[in-house]
Design a protein around this motif. Structure first.
Motif, mmCIF file in Angstrom:
data_model
loop_
_atom_site.group_PDB
_atom_site.id
_atom_site.type_symbol
_atom_site.label_atom_id
_atom_site.label_comp_id
_atom_site.label_asym_id
_atom_site.label_seq_id
_atom_site.Cartn_x
_atom_site.Cartn_y
_atom_site.Cartn_z
ATOM 1 N N UNK A 252 0.818 -1.166 0.042
ATOM 2 C CA UNK A 252 -0.012 -0.023 0.004
ATOM 3 C C UNK A 252 1.020 1.160 0.054
ATOM 4 N N UNK A 253 1.842 1.522 0.811
ATOM 5 C CA UNK A 253 2.737 2.453 1.011
ATOM 6 C C UNK A 253 3.421 2.752 -0.173
ATOM 7 N N UNK A 254 4.071 1.480 -0.768
ATOM 8 C CA UNK A 254 4.803 1.834 -1.944
ATOM 9 C C UNK A 254 4.066 2.324 -3.237
ATOM 10 N N UNK A 255 2.948 1.724 -3.287
ATOM 11 C CA UNK A 255 1.978 2.284 -4.312
ATOM 12 C C UNK A 255 1.713 3.768 -4.011
ATOM 13 N N UNK A 256 1.526 4.368 -3.006
ATOM 14 C CA UNK A 256 1.199 5.633 -2.696
ATOM 15 C C UNK A 256 2.408 6.338 -3.280
ATOM 16 N N UNK A 257 3.601 5.948 -2.695
ATOM 17 C CA UNK A 257 4.839 6.601 -3.265
ATOM 18 C C UNK A 257 4.883 6.695 -4.716
ATOM 19 N N UNK A 390 -11.804 -12.341 6.220
ATOM 20 C CA UNK A 390 -10.661 -11.530 6.906
ATOM 21 C C UNK A 390 -9.846 -11.006 5.623
ATOM 22 N N UNK A 391 -8.770 -10.526 6.164
ATOM 23 C CA UNK A 391 -7.855 -9.495 5.450
ATOM 24 C C UNK A 391 -6.481 -10.093 5.689
ATOM 25 N N UNK A 392 -5.598 -10.177 4.558
ATOM 26 C CA UNK A 392 -4.217 -10.347 4.919
ATOM 27 C C UNK A 392 -3.335 -9.236 4.029
ATOM 28 N N UNK A 393 -4.133 -8.127 3.559
ATOM 29 C CA UNK A 393 -3.329 -7.255 2.960
ATOM 30 C C UNK A 393 -3.240 -6.167 4.099
ATOM 31 N N UNK A 394 -2.305 -5.141 3.868
ATOM 32 C CA UNK A 394 -1.759 -4.034 4.829
ATOM 33 C C UNK A 394 -3.093 -3.233 5.158
ATOM 34 N N UNK A 395 -3.807 -2.466 4.027
ATOM 35 C CA UNK A 395 -5.081 -1.866 4.180
ATOM 36 C C UNK A 395 -6.043 -2.432 4.647
ATOM 37 N N UNK A 396 -7.114 -1.561 5.102
ATOM 38 C CA UNK A 396 -8.374 -2.030 5.736
ATOM 39 C C UNK A 396 -9.289 -1.699 4.681
ATOM 40 N N UNK A 397 -8.918 -1.331 3.446
ATOM 41 C CA UNK A 397 -10.000 -1.288 2.298
ATOM 42 C C UNK A 397 -10.479 -2.203 1.533
ATOM 43 N N UNK A 398 -9.833 -3.577 1.715
ATOM 44 C CA UNK A 398 -10.249 -4.736 0.772
ATOM 45 C C UNK A 398 -11.568 -4.975 0.970
ATOM 46 N N UNK A 399 -11.853 -5.250 2.337
ATOM 47 C CA UNK A 399 -13.234 -5.457 2.649
ATOM 48 C C UNK A 399 -14.106 -4.341 3.021
ATOM 49 N N UNK A 400 -15.313 -4.207 2.398
ATOM 50 C CA UNK A 400 -15.903 -2.922 2.359
ATOM 51 C C UNK A 400 -16.866 -3.130 3.936
ATOM 52 N N UNK A 401 -16.022 -3.101 5.019
ATOM 53 C CA UNK A 401 -16.567 -2.840 6.224
ATOM 54 C C UNK A 401 -17.636 -2.063 6.475
#
Length: 525
Positions: A252-257, A390-401
């Motif tokens: 996620x952070x690299x994508x932002x950079x 559940x989510x194994x990615x860094x961001x909490x955006x993958x599941x539309x909670x």
């Protein structure tokens, strides 16, 4: 023998003895209860039921709101002290230092033991600490850190300090902080601002406190997810221009950079640690391969054999999760957008499908894409009761909670980091860690693998901080291959591994230096 005849004589005697024993125990229990009552004790359930309804309701509401965020216990219980925000507490260390904010500074001794255990399983970063402590290559570095705060990170923090750096640290995830470790770091004199179960407001407040302090001007950023970078860039643009380098370790952070670089908003050099070989192959693949099983077992006690599982994304994280679940007998499906990754999944024996094709039958759904809204309310409406998400990615955006926080759905906290989301017809979905990183929220990761990542981060910081002017421009760079190989070499002695050395003739034939690097940058490990 008819049922009316009863048991034979021997069995009848045994039966009568049991009845007599049970009757005797009942009388003893009555006497004990009477004695307890006389001494002022009462049954706990009776004591609770004697409370006013409003009091019980408030207590349940408080417990539900704080269970997953303030306690690492399975029950989700929290003490009165934990219900008080750390921002409202006046705490100081045994030496009088108060420039920190943690859950409870009195947990420091326990946290120190956790750090000691982690050090034993982190040979690479400890070797780097010993080798570079005299040279102090980070002398003058003032590092703002925003990563998971656990025992392994504590070893990195103390290593950076041994190498000459000053640090201030916050958490990149509201659920992954080990409170006792944060307390131990604060007691050791570090400015730590983090506790398990921060609110969104707390999260940004903690990062801001790390960035802004009296007599403090950060010149390096160590980020996991890009949040510290984002805050400094948006809120303190003049300060951002003074940064010598950024080290980022998440997808996620690299994508932002890279997005900042494309729009010419990145005014300082940054090191993409996530895509270094030592991070991608070991932390993303091997660590997730083990930690996904650990976190799911701890959170749900589920058995994997025969379960139908969907893993969204077949990058290194998805590969590790899929292989681990398949090895335990689960039927694993993969979703992918990339034809190359999809072909890899097929060759590894996984069925590649669209989520819509299997969503009604899955028992477990894991996201590992780094993307947004991969699992929407529409999909979750179709899932069967009892399915785990559940989510194994860094961001909490993958599941539309957020789509689940509606009046028609009921949330029920059942364990720390485990919620039942209940539909009007009684169907329930089990959501882990509210869609955040499940392995660091519900369990932990192997210290040895974190040693590899931590050593990579430390070397990236050393490289950027000491680089001569002009070597790195305002762009995103990969870690030099030589450093990747050095990190790996630091960990080989643990396995008593002996590397083969090239002869002069062999090195000349291959066009290599005898000491490396041994692979070109385009090589795919």
């Amino acid at each position: 023998m008819n049922d009316e005849d009863g048991p034979p004589s021997s069995s009848r005697r045994c039966f009568d003895d049991v009845k007599s024993y049970s009757s005797h125990n009942a009388k003893v229990s009555e006497k004990l209860m009477d004695s307890a009552a006389a001494m002022g004790f009462r049954d706990r359930s009776k004591r609770r039921s004697s409370l006013p309804v409003s009091s019980l309701s408030n207590r349940r509401r408080s417990s539900s709101a704080s269970a997953g965020s303030t306690s690492s216990s399975y029950t989700g219980s929290s003490s009165d002290e934990e219900e008080i925000s750390p921002r409202e507490k006046q705490q100081q260390t045994s030496k009088g230092m108060a420039d920190f904010c943690v859950r409870n500074i009195n947990q420091a001794a326990y946290g120190r033991k956790e750090i000691d255990i982690a050090e034993q399983e982190m040979p690479g970063i400890m070797a780097l600490r010993r080798r570079a402590s005299e040279d102090r290559p980070l002398k003058g570095a003032k590092i703002v850190g925003c990563t998971h705060i656990n025992a392994q990170t504590a070893v990195l923090i103390e290593t950076l300090t041994e190498l000459g750096a000053q640090v201030r640290w916050s958490a990149c995830n509201i659920y992954s902080t080990q409170n006792e470790v944060a307390a131990a770091l604060a007691e050791a004199g570090f400015s730590i601002f983090a506790w398990r179960g921060e609110s969104e407001e707390d999260f940004w407040w903690c990062i801001d406190r790390c960035v802004t302090a009296e007599n403090w001007q950060p010149n390096m950023i160590l980020d996991d997810g890009g949040d510290a970078t984002h805050l400094i860039l948006k809120k303190y643009p003049a300060m951002f221009k003074m940064i010598k380098g950024i080290v980022e370790e998440s997808v996620t952070g690299v994508h932002r950079l890279y997005q900042l670089s494309k729009t010419n908003k990145l005014t300082v050099p940054a090191m993409n640690v996530n895509d270094s070989v030592t991070k991608t192959k070991f932390d993303n693949l091997y660590s997730c391969k083990e930690s996904i099983i650990d976190s799911l077992k701890r959170a749900t006690d589920m058995m994997f054999g025969g379960k139908q599982v969907v893993v969204c994304g077949y990058g290194e994280v998805g590969k590790g999760c899929s292989q681990a679940l398949k090895a335990l007998g689960a039927v694993v499906y993969v979703t992918e957008i990339d034809p190359i990754c999809a072909l890899q999944a097929c060759m590894d024996g996984f069925r590649v499908l669209k989520l819509s094709e299997v969503i009604r039958n899955v028992d477990l759904l894991i996201t590992a894409t780094g993307n947004k809204n991969v699992v929407t309310r529409e999909y979750m409406d179709k899932m069967k009761s009892g399915a785990i998400v559940c989510n194994m990615g860094h961001s909490n955006t993958e599941i539309d909670v957020n789509s689940l926080r509606t009046p028609d759905l009921t949330w029920e906290k059942v364990r720390s980091q485990v919620d039942h989301v209940i539909w009007p017809d009684g169907k329930k979905i089990i959501l882990l860690a509210e869609g955040r990183l499940v392995n660091l929220s519900c369990s932990s990761v192997s210290s040895f693998v974190v040693s590899i990542t931590a050593a990579t981060q430390a070397l990236a910081l050393i490289e950027l901080f000491n680089a001569p002017v002009g070597r790195y421009k305002a762009d995103v760079y990969l870690l030099p291959k030589k450093m990747d190989e050095y990190v790996a070499s630091l960990h080989l002695p643990t396995f008593d591994a002996h590397l083969t050395e090239l002869s002069d003739e062999q090195a000349k034939y291959m066009g290599l230096n005898k000491t490396g690097p041994f692979k070109p940058n385009y090589y795919r490990y």
